[in-house]
Design an enzyme around this catalytic site. Sequence first.
Site, PDB file in Angstrom:
ATOM      1  N   THR A   1       0.830  -1.207  -0.139  1.00  0.00           N
ATOM      2  CA  THR A   1       0.189  -0.111  -0.010  1.00  0.00           C
ATOM      3  C   THR A   1       0.803   1.612   0.433  1.00  0.00           C
ATOM      4  O   THR A   1       0.344   2.693  -0.462  1.00  0.00           O
ATOM      5  CB  THR A   1      -1.160   0.430   1.269  1.00  0.00           C
TER       6      THR A   1
ATOM      7  N   CYS B   1      -6.525  -0.609  -1.869  1.00  0.00           N
ATOM      8  CA  CYS B   1      -5.820  -1.690  -3.013  1.00  0.00           C
ATOM      9  C   CYS B   1      -6.117  -3.310  -2.892  1.00  0.00           C
ATOM     10  O   CYS B   1      -6.171  -4.214  -3.930  1.00  0.00           O
ATOM     11  CB  CYS B   1      -4.630  -1.968  -2.295  1.00  0.00           C
TER      12      CYS B   1
ATOM     13  N   LEU C   1      -2.123   5.246   0.449  1.00  0.00           N
ATOM     14  CA  LEU C   1      -4.274   5.063   0.630  1.00  0.00           C
ATOM     15  C   LEU C   1      -4.066   3.536   0.874  1.00  0.00           C
ATOM     16  O   LEU C   1      -4.064   2.320   0.056  1.00  0.00           O
ATOM     17  CB  LEU C   1      -4.993   4.709  -0.758  1.00  0.00           C
ATOM     18  N   HIS C   2      -4.018   3.187   1.574  1.00  0.00           N
ATOM     19  CA  HIS C   2      -4.135   1.624   2.466  1.00  0.00           C
ATOM     20  C   HIS C   2      -5.024   0.551   1.280  1.00  0.00           C
ATOM     21  O   HIS C   2      -5.401  -0.449   0.295  1.00  0.00           O
ATOM     22  CB  HIS C   2      -3.905   1.138   4.009  1.00  0.00           C
ATOM     23  N   ASP C   3      -6.243   0.703   2.104  1.00  0.00           N
ATOM     24  CA  ASP C   3      -7.573  -0.526   1.986  1.00  0.00           C
ATOM     25  C   ASP C   3      -8.186  -0.528   0.643  1.00  0.00           C
ATOM     26  O   ASP C   3      -8.471  -1.382  -0.241  1.00  0.00           O
ATOM     27  CB  ASP C   3      -8.593   0.366   2.382  1.00  0.00           C
TER      28      ASP C   3
END
Length: 308
Positions: free
Chosen positions: A191, A240, A236-238
């Site tokens: 991420t 991904c 921007l983690h989620d």
Amino acid sequence: MSRTTIIDCDPGTDDAIALWLALASPELDVRLVTVAGGNVGLAATTANARAVVGLTGRAIPVVAGAERSLMAPFRFETAVHGQDGLGGVLLPEGPPLAPGIAADAIRDLLRGASPASVTLIGLGPVTNLALAFATEPALVDRVAEIVLMSGAWSEGNITPAAEFNAWNDPEALSILLGLGCPLTMATLDLTAQAFVTPEVVAAMEGRPGGACWRAALAILRALPPSRRMSFRGYPLHDPCAVAWLLAPRLFKGREAQAEVDCGPGPGRGRTVIDRWQRLGRPPNLKLLERLDAPGFFELLAERIAALP
Ligand code: RIB
Ligand code: CA
């Protein structure tokens, strides 16, 4: 053929964008959104999930779940997401929660599903998902794939050793890693490549869109620069985890074996990921390692801008 999908989340700024990405994409037939306390506590995360789903106009049930992890209260992350959980971006109140609790709703949907047909996306501490399987492990045969934003093979973001979701419920993550169904993980190392800088946001600003897109841009602008990444932007983690299901061509990865440190010490929540099969243990996950970031951001913008 779209995937029957359950999304478990803790909105959370990046969860919100991940939800919009998923609900904008015909590849996913999102049947249920379940919520854990995670980022900012269950009252705020459920209100945010209702508002985010409600803004799309889709009648998808949102069901509240775990207020704490299997072993302890959640530790919040308001420094990143703001007290409200959406970076101060105000959304109209969403429809009421659907009745019941998350783990039951997950089990009910799985019980009625055909074998290997349901995709589970985990965007927060995976307490709800673990509870569903811990009391009815046979339901794992209804699962097509579990996709998680969780863990790290390198430095953590909530402790030196651990990533926030894994650290907030390592026992729950350990249960999922032991299920034996296909499991794909987007770690912090992946991420970090979905790196939101002012230039990335500026490149998106000109794209027309509806209320969801305008809210997503406002959230992207509100993301606090990450100290761990020299204050140059924010990973921007989620989204991904969702993007993997929409465009696997954007990713490179490998089979790997992972386990979670569930001990009490400074390593608690660490995902010990054997990328080189050094321990000779059978792989239990697909590890996403490389991201085509320009392709990811184009997919994100194109899909969310098309929402109402
Ligand atoms: O470590 C990042 C993860 O923790 C993301 O899911 C973010 O929303 C927080 O839940
Ligand atoms: Ca999250």
